[in-house]
Write a protein that holds these residues in place. Structure first.
Motif, short mmCIF file in Angstrom:
data_model
loop_
_atom_site.label_atom_id
_atom_site.label_comp_id
_atom_site.label_asym_id
_atom_site.label_seq_id
_atom_site.Cartn_x
_atom_site.Cartn_y
_atom_site.Cartn_z
N GLY A 141 0.78 -1.23 0.00
CA GLY A 141 0.00 0.00 0.00
C GLY A 141 0.81 1.28 0.00
N SER A 142 2.13 1.20 -0.06
CA SER A 142 2.95 2.42 -0.09
C SER A 142 2.80 3.12 -1.44
N HIS A 143 2.84 4.44 -1.42
CA HIS A 143 2.70 5.23 -2.65
C HIS A 143 4.07 5.60 -3.20
N PHE A 144 4.16 5.69 -4.52
CA PHE A 144 5.41 6.12 -5.17
C PHE A 144 5.05 6.84 -6.46
N THR A 145 5.99 7.59 -7.00
CA THR A 145 5.80 8.32 -8.24
C THR A 145 6.33 7.50 -9.40
#
Length: 478
Positions: free
Chosen positions: A330-334
């Protein structure tokens, strides 16, 4: 459609002829390269007649391939079993040659063996692959198939029939079904459309149905209501008639290496291991990602620069498109991509949403007016995704994995679908090599979950090889 004996015997003979040709070609080639055209060769003062040795090696190699059942019709056309048996037979043969040479103190020329083994093994595997492609084409037309009768409950019969119909390369063509314990009035299975040949639970009735439909194989599916003694008697009767017996448990989307059979008091118990991407496996996957991304970025750097210039010259806006995606746990990244749309693409999304060609959850539009001229070419061959190599190098993505989802997609996930987030999203994956944008949402989820449940480094390598073919074909990309 020919009978089982017709296509099985013909196919076995063709494979035997091809095996003989490859074996003779590789052994004779090794002889000529190592010794020239002399009939004998002297090693350490001992005369070794390599002409006779070559002839014996050819015969032994050919018989070893047969002894390992590498020409068995059951393993042809699908799965890695055929290739494994070819490799095992070849390696065992040359291992025995090495042992005999050591025990009898025969100094076999290493260059001769060093050429014959890899060339012959490579040729055999290539020949089997080419024969498999030809067999697959024939099976897509309905030829060289095993006529299959399915025995089981209604739902299990329908599921197995639809699965096998969608995988013709496996070589099984459902022709009828038998539903023990069902209502006698049922003549056609409602979902699969297969004729129901009976409902009794005794072995004689089932054997009569098998004979009447001329089945080459019988699959006992989940939900079958038969006594174990009845199954045992059927197994004996089928073996005497050379009809294959298949047990199809209610296990779906589980890779072969996870399934292990263990005999307990005469009962074959199926054990399904649980895959875990932890410890050494996680380190190995990460090291593979680093090495692979660096190895790809270095030679592709000139192409990346050229594409960046083309994107800049084609339309106004930045070269790279940056988008928030959800990664592992569930971690966000670009996520980075070459910009393939106009700069106002996000603002125009709502007005185009009703025209979506996607699969319900994902927005896709085959003739999206927001895509630029250069962007259309980039998308067709997945060149717009090359900047994601830097995501892989940085650790937010993997070379192979589930498709990186948008936050809005994750919010719509059901509980089971969230298992996709147990591994890093990938630049490519099963979704990329199985249809890409042409897949339904259910198929996309199924493929991603299959990858999560059955991950292996060897599987990653296979997906990468299949990706190259999918990219060049440009199928399902828009």
């Amino acid at each position: 459609m020919g009978t089982l004996s017709d296509w099985r015997g013909k196919t076995s003979r063709i494979i035997g002829i091809v095996d003989a040709f490859v074996v003779v070609w590789s052994v004779c080639g090794a002889y000529v390269i190592r010794f020239g055209l002399e009939p004998s060769f002297v090693v350490s003062g001992q005369e070794a007649n390599y002409v006779w040795l070559s002839a014996a090696l050819c015969l032994l190699w050919w018989f070893m391939l047969g002894a390992w059942n590498s020409r068995q019709s059951r393993i042809l056309g699908a799965g890695p079993d055929e290739y494994k048996r070819v490799a095992a037979a070849s390696l065992w043969l040359f291992g025995l040659v090495a042992i005999v040479s050591y025990v009898l103190r025969i100094e076999t020329a290493r260059g001769y063996v060093g050429i014959a083994l890899p060339v012959g093994l490579g040729g055999l595997l290539l020949a089997r692959w080419l024969l498999r492609q030809h067999l697959s084409v024939d099976r897509q037309r309905g030829a060289r198939m095993n006529r299959l009768m399915i025995v089981g409950g209604n739902s299990a019969v329908a599921h197995l029939a639809s699965t096998l119909t969608g995988a013709l390369h496996a070589g099984y063509f459902p022709v009828a079904c038998y539903v023990p314990g069902a209502e006698p009035g049922l003549q056609i299975e409602p979902v699969s459309g297969l004729p129901v040949l009976g409902h009794g639970t005794d072995a004689d009735s089932i054997m009569s149905a098998i004979v009447s439909c001329q089945a080459d194989a019988v699959a006992f599916s989940a939900g079958v209501q038969l006594h174990p003694q009845t199954l045992r008697r059927l197994g004996w009767d089928l073996a005497s008639r050379n009809v294959s017996l298949i047990m199809a448990p209610a296990l779906t989307d589980i890779a072969g290496p996870r399934i292990h059979t263990q005999q307990v008091a005469g009962l074959p118990l199926i054990h399904v291991t649980t895959p875990t991407l932890e410890g050494g496996q996680r380190v190995a996957k990460r090291l593979f990602d680093i090495v692979a991304s660096v190895a790809m970025i270095a030679p592709l750097a000139p192409l990346i620069v050229v594409l960046a210039v083309l994107v800049k010259l084609d339309s106004n806006g930045p070269v790279l498109f940056r988008q928030d995606r959800v990664g592992m746990e569930g971690s966000h990244f670009t996520m980075l991509k070459f910009r393939s749309m106009s700069v106002d693409a996000e603002e125009r999304l709502e007005e185009l949403r009703e025209s979506s060609d996607g699969n319900g959850v994902l927005f896709k539009l085959k003739n999206d007016p927001r895509i630029t001229r250069v962007g259309r070419v980039l998308r067709k061959y997945s060149l717009d995704e090359l900047p994601q190599l830097f995501n892989i190098l940085g650790g937010s993505m993997s070379l192979v994995g589930p498709r990186p989802p948008l936050p809005v997609e994750v919010q719509a996930y059901e509980h089971d679908v969230r298992r996709r987030l147990l591994v890093k999203p990938g630049l490519t994956g099963l979704w990329q090599v199985s249809g890409r944008s042409n897949l339904s949402w259910q198929d996309s989820v199924r493929l991603d979950l299959y990858y999560v449940e059955n991950w292996s480094l060897a599987g990653d390598l296979v997906i990468i090889l299949r990706t190259v073919r999918a990219v060049f074909h440009g199928t399902g990309a828009y």
